[in-house]
Design an enzyme around this catalytic site. Structure first.
Site, PDB file in Angstrom:
ATOM      1  N   VAL A 183      29.076  47.302  43.937  1.00  0.00           N
ATOM      2  CA  VAL A 183      30.311  48.092  43.818  1.00  0.00           C
ATOM      3  C   VAL A 183      31.142  47.675  42.599  1.00  0.00           C
ATOM      4  O   VAL A 183      31.541  48.516  41.785  1.00  0.00           O
ATOM      5  CB  VAL A 183      31.150  47.926  45.105  1.00  0.00           C
ATOM      6  CG1 VAL A 183      32.501  48.603  44.971  1.00  0.00           C
ATOM      7  CG2 VAL A 183      30.401  48.479  46.283  1.00  0.00           C
ATOM      8  N   MET A 184      31.374  46.358  42.449  1.00  0.00           N
ATOM      9  CA  MET A 184      32.252  45.899  41.367  1.00  0.00           C
ATOM     10  C   MET A 184      31.592  46.064  39.998  1.00  0.00           C
ATOM     11  O   MET A 184      32.201  46.553  39.048  1.00  0.00           O
ATOM     12  CB  MET A 184      32.659  44.433  41.579  1.00  0.00           C
ATOM     13  CG  MET A 184      33.569  44.200  42.759  1.00  0.00           C
ATOM     14  SD  MET A 184      35.138  45.056  42.617  1.00  0.00           S
ATOM     15  CE  MET A 184      36.009  44.014  41.448  1.00  0.00           C
ATOM     16  N   GLY A 185      30.316  45.672  39.889  1.00  0.00           N
ATOM     17  CA  GLY A 185      29.610  45.756  38.609  1.00  0.00           C
ATOM     18  C   GLY A 185      29.505  47.190  38.123  1.00  0.00           C
ATOM     19  O   GLY A 185      29.793  47.491  36.958  1.00  0.00           O
ATOM     20  N   SER A 218      40.676  41.203  39.687  1.00  0.00           N
ATOM     21  CA  SER A 218      41.275  41.611  40.960  1.00  0.00           C
ATOM     22  C   SER A 218      41.592  43.092  40.954  1.00  0.00           C
ATOM     23  O   SER A 218      41.969  43.654  39.937  1.00  0.00           O
ATOM     24  CB  SER A 218      42.557  40.826  41.239  1.00  0.00           C
ATOM     25  OG  SER A 218      43.129  41.293  42.452  1.00  0.00           O
ATOM     26  N   LYS A 259      42.517  32.917  39.417  1.00  0.00           N
ATOM     27  CA  LYS A 259      42.107  33.954  40.382  1.00  0.00           C
ATOM     28  C   LYS A 259      42.111  33.396  41.804  1.00  0.00           C
ATOM     29  O   LYS A 259      42.509  34.069  42.756  1.00  0.00           O
ATOM     30  CB  LYS A 259      40.717  34.501  40.026  1.00  0.00           C
ATOM     31  CG  LYS A 259      40.167  35.506  41.049  1.00  0.00           C
ATOM     32  CD  LYS A 259      41.051  36.721  41.166  1.00  0.00           C
ATOM     33  CE  LYS A 259      40.709  37.805  42.138  1.00  0.00           C
ATOM     34  NZ  LYS A 259      39.837  37.740  43.224  1.00  0.00           N
ATOM     35  N   HIS A 293      45.603  33.344  42.951  1.00  0.00           N
ATOM     36  CA  HIS A 293      45.958  34.748  43.258  1.00  0.00           C
ATOM     37  C   HIS A 293      45.526  35.062  44.687  1.00  0.00           C
ATOM     38  O   HIS A 293      46.285  35.616  45.483  1.00  0.00           O
ATOM     39  CB  HIS A 293      45.274  35.699  42.260  1.00  0.00           C
ATOM     40  CG  HIS A 293      45.249  37.138  42.697  1.00  0.00           C
ATOM     41  ND1 HIS A 293      44.369  37.617  43.654  1.00  0.00           N
ATOM     42  CD2 HIS A 293      46.023  38.197  42.341  1.00  0.00           C
ATOM     43  CE1 HIS A 293      44.595  38.897  43.860  1.00  0.00           C
ATOM     44  NE2 HIS A 293      45.601  39.280  43.074  1.00  0.00           N
ATOM     45  N   ASN A 294      44.301  34.683  45.018  1.00  0.00           N
ATOM     46  CA  ASN A 294      43.797  34.996  46.354  1.00  0.00           C
ATOM     47  C   ASN A 294      44.509  34.195  47.438  1.00  0.00           C
ATOM     48  O   ASN A 294      44.719  34.692  48.543  1.00  0.00           O
ATOM     49  CB  ASN A 294      42.289  34.747  46.416  1.00  0.00           C
ATOM     50  CG  ASN A 294      41.515  35.909  45.823  1.00  0.00           C
ATOM     51  OD1 ASN A 294      41.974  36.526  44.870  1.00  0.00           O
ATOM     52  ND2 ASN A 294      40.361  36.198  46.354  1.00  0.00           N
ATOM     53  N   GLU A 312      47.476  36.026  48.010  1.00  0.00           N
ATOM     54  CA  GLU A 312      47.061  37.246  48.732  1.00  0.00           C
ATOM     55  C   GLU A 312      46.939  36.956  50.237  1.00  0.00           C
ATOM     56  O   GLU A 312      47.443  37.713  51.070  1.00  0.00           O
ATOM     57  CB  GLU A 312      45.726  37.700  48.145  1.00  0.00           C
ATOM     58  CG  GLU A 312      45.035  38.846  48.856  1.00  0.00           C
ATOM     59  CD  GLU A 312      43.640  39.109  48.248  1.00  0.00           C
ATOM     60  OE1 GLU A 312      43.557  39.342  47.025  1.00  0.00           O
ATOM     61  OE2 GLU A 312      42.647  39.087  48.998  1.00  0.00           O
ATOM     62  N   TYR A 313      46.303  35.837  50.592  1.00  0.00           N
ATOM     63  CA  TYR A 313      46.186  35.456  52.009  1.00  0.00           C
ATOM     64  C   TYR A 313      47.582  35.307  52.615  1.00  0.00           C
ATOM     65  O   TYR A 313      47.835  35.743  53.736  1.00  0.00           O
ATOM     66  CB  TYR A 313      45.457  34.114  52.147  1.00  0.00           C
ATOM     67  CG  TYR A 313      43.946  34.158  52.226  1.00  0.00           C
ATOM     68  CD1 TYR A 313      43.194  34.830  51.282  1.00  0.00           C
ATOM     69  CD2 TYR A 313      43.265  33.485  53.242  1.00  0.00           C
ATOM     70  CE1 TYR A 313      41.803  34.831  51.340  1.00  0.00           C
ATOM     71  CE2 TYR A 313      41.876  33.480  53.313  1.00  0.00           C
ATOM     72  CZ  TYR A 313      41.157  34.146  52.355  1.00  0.00           C
ATOM     73  OH  TYR A 313      39.791  34.132  52.415  1.00  0.00           O
ATOM     74  N   ARG A 350      53.972   2.582  57.710  1.00  0.00           N
ATOM     75  CA  ARG A 350      52.760   2.185  56.963  1.00  0.00           C
ATOM     76  C   ARG A 350      52.797   0.692  56.659  1.00  0.00           C
ATOM     77  O   ARG A 350      51.801  -0.007  56.729  1.00  0.00           O
ATOM     78  CB  ARG A 350      52.660   2.995  55.651  1.00  0.00           C
ATOM     79  CG  ARG A 350      52.377   4.467  55.873  1.00  0.00           C
ATOM     80  CD  ARG A 350      52.337   5.223  54.537  1.00  0.00           C
ATOM     81  NE  ARG A 350      51.177   4.877  53.751  1.00  0.00           N
ATOM     82  CZ  ARG A 350      51.205   4.273  52.574  1.00  0.00           C
ATOM     83  NH1 ARG A 350      52.364   3.930  52.043  1.00  0.00           N
ATOM     84  NH2 ARG A 350      50.093   4.015  51.923  1.00  0.00           N
TER      85      ARG A 350
HETATM   86  C1  6PG Z   1      40.849  40.931  44.749  1.00  0.00           C
HETATM   87  C2  6PG Z   1      40.460  40.405  46.103  1.00  0.00           C
HETATM   88  C3  6PG Z   1      38.982  40.260  46.187  1.00  0.00           C
HETATM   89  C4  6PG Z   1      38.450  40.169  47.595  1.00  0.00           C
HETATM   90  C5  6PG Z   1      38.469  38.784  48.132  1.00  0.00           C
HETATM   91  C6  6PG Z   1      39.086  38.613  49.486  1.00  0.00           C
HETATM   92  O1  6PG Z   1      41.618  40.235  44.115  1.00  0.00           O
HETATM   93  O2  6PG Z   1      40.389  42.010  44.370  1.00  0.00           O
HETATM   94  O3  6PG Z   1      41.046  39.186  46.355  1.00  0.00           O
HETATM   95  O4  6PG Z   1      38.618  39.222  45.365  1.00  0.00           O
HETATM   96  O5  6PG Z   1      38.962  41.104  48.439  1.00  0.00           O
HETATM   97  O6  6PG Z   1      37.128  38.437  48.134  1.00  0.00           O
HETATM   98  O7  6PG Z   1      38.216  37.951  50.287  1.00  0.00           O
HETATM   99  P1  6PG Z   1      38.371  37.377  51.719  1.00  0.00           P
HETATM  100  O8  6PG Z   1      39.567  37.950  52.391  1.00  0.00           O
HETATM  101  O9  6PG Z   1      37.087  37.819  52.359  1.00  0.00           O
HETATM  102  O10 6PG Z   1      38.407  35.909  51.543  1.00  0.00           O
END
Ligand code: 6PG
Length: 472
Positions: A15-17, A131, A185, A188-189, A192-193, A448
């Site tokens: 998909v991405m490539g 991303s 990156k 970034h993730n 995102e979490y 400690r």
């Molecule tokens: C992005 C996303 C992308 C992907 C992650 C999330 O920036 O486009 O972060 O990299 O959705 O793999 O992965 P998980 O939620 O499965 O860790």
């Protein structure tokens, strides 16, 4: 008319490539795509639009032979062993000065190692975070490149052409040497979490606490997005609540199992932060919340054993919804503050030389965490590049400080209802910890020293001290 030699090669037509290659072709670059899976090569041929100079192949030899020199080759395969497998296949076909670019979500330590090994053979290796998912790859992602600068100059124009655009500025910038791109990156993730978990906590409070139905939830997120967040993740939340399941006629979100999966980039962020002694507690809590969600059967059993308060609060709905909106904004800002501190620490530790306002700039468009807040962060960091934490940058400080009370109220409300809001709690605790001139770590030092003679420092005298605690 097909060219004799092509500008760029793409290894992996998933998909991405595939979408990234089509994006390059839209911008006038000629490209050869290679995939072992014949159906994917056929798919590339089918997706060729008029004016596209693209070609698919099932042979890596043919792919490499068709490229201009130095050969520029993007690898877009799942992170981990598939990247090494692709490199093993390509390496015998490479010449010195060729440029290999890993655009997957590779772990930054893998990227640093691969770079060293390939550099010995004179081959440049760039680690590039991309991303924006499928749509971003096709129409304009945020691109986070790192690696040897002399190799980046060969791909700069291509990346600037295909990246998302925010008011005429492409969402890409050379970030630094080594694994700088993949580190950025990863963070970034991590953010995102945190954002996804914080949004999920807001949803839980409004659904279980206030009893909002899916239409009301969609309306709330739509309003919040339009007036406050301007963020991809709040925008899609509104769309998700409106989506009807074709099979049952119910809202799709209500028939999705409440067990979150993860490929691991959020966990990597927490691990890397711990290695650098940087607290990213909002991200940690988000990773842990996904982990806990996976214990579905145990949670169901425990729900019949462990008691808690009733999760309903029907009064003051409007006021509480407004507070949740402001608390969510504050917590998201705090998650960004933690992520930026981590980037700064990694930049010093690994010599990335990151420019954090540039990181904020390229995250404003194309990527999953894009939001209006990143514009504020970019402006703040441009005016105060040396600020140690976004929370003390004057304009961002005002944004957080003016909402701290809402975050506190929401955390208290959630606790009194027995609704878990771990990332919001972590955000509030971090804010309060960071603004505390004194923390109870003196007692930890005393303990400690008591049991392990680990020594301590004093507030009134320089030096290292030890006390024989059990002697008078
Ligand atoms: C992005 C996303 C992308 C992907 C992650 C999330 O920036 O486009 O972060 O990299 O959705 O793999 O992965 P998980 O939620 O499965 O860790």
């Amino acid at each position: 008319m097909q060219p004799k030699k092509y500008d760029i090669g793409m290894i992996g037509l998933g998909v991405m490539g595939l979408n990234l290659l089509l994006n390059m072709a839209d911008h006038g670059y000629s490209a050869v795509g290679y995939d072992r899976v014949a159906a994917r090569v056929r798919d590339l041929d089918r997706r060729r639009a008029p004016g596209h100079a693209i070609r698919g192949t099932g042979s890596p030899q043919e792919c490499m032979a068709l490229l201009k020199s130095p050969r520029i080759v993007v690898i877009l395969v799942p992170a981990g062993p598939p990247v090494d497998a692709a490199l093993r296949e390509l390496l015998p076909l490479c010449r010195p000065a060729d440029i290999l670019i890993d655009c997957g979500n590779s772990h930054f330590t893998d990227t640093a190692l691969r770079q060293k090994v390939l550099a010995r053979k004179g081959i440049h290796f760039l680690g590039v975070g991309i991303s924006g998912g499928e749509k971003g790859a096709r129409r304009g992602p945020s691109i986070m490149p790192g690696g040897p600068r002399e190799a980046y100059v060969w791909v700069k124009n291509i990346f600037e052409a295909i990246a998302a655009d925010v008011r005429g500025e492409p969402c890409v910038a050379y970030l630094g040497p080594g694994a700088a791109g993949h580190f950025v990156k990863m963070v970034h993730n991590g953010i995102e979490y945190a954002m996804m978990q914080l949004i999920a906590e807001a949803y839980d409070l409004m659904k279980r606490g206030l009893g909002l139905d899916d239409d009301e939830l969609a309306d709330a997120f739509e309003q919040w997005d339009g007036r406050t967040f301007h963020a991809f993740l709040t925008e899609i939340a509104a769309n998700i609540f409106r989506r009807v399941d074709a099979k049952t006629g119910k809202r799709l979100v209500d028939v999705i199992l409440d067990e979150a999966r993860q490929k691991g980039t959020g966990r990597w962020t927490s691990q890397a932060a711990m290695d650098l002694n940087i607290p990213v507690s909002v991200i940690d809590a988000a990773v842990a919340a996904r982990d806990l969600s996976a214990f579905k059967a145990e949670r169901e059993a425990a729900s019949r054993i462990l008691a808690g308060p009733p999760a309903t609060l029907r009064e003051h709905r409007k006021r509480v919804i407004g507070q949740i909106e402001r608390a969510l904004y504050a917590a998201i800002l705090i998650a960004h503050a933690q992520g930026m501190v981590l980037l700064e620490a990694a930049s010093s530790a690994h010599g990335y030389g990151l420019n954090l306002s540039e990181v904020a700039r390229i995250w404003r468009g194309g990527c999953i965490i894009r939001s209006a807040l990143l514009e504020e962060i970019m402006i703040g960091l441009r005016s105060r590049p040396d600020v140690p934490n976004l929370l003390v940058e004057p304009r961002l400080h005002r944004e957080a400080a003016s909402r701290r009370g809402d975050l506190q109220s929401i955390v208290c409300t959630a606790a009194s209802l027995g609704i878990p809001v771990p990332s919001m709690m972590a955000a509030l605790a971090y804010y309060d910890g960071y603004r505390s001139a004194w923390l109870p770590a003196n007692l930890i030092q005393a303990q400690r020293d008591y049991f392990g003679a680990h020594t301590y420092e004093r507030v009134d005298e320089k030096g290292v001290f030890h006390t024989r605690w059990e002697e008078p």
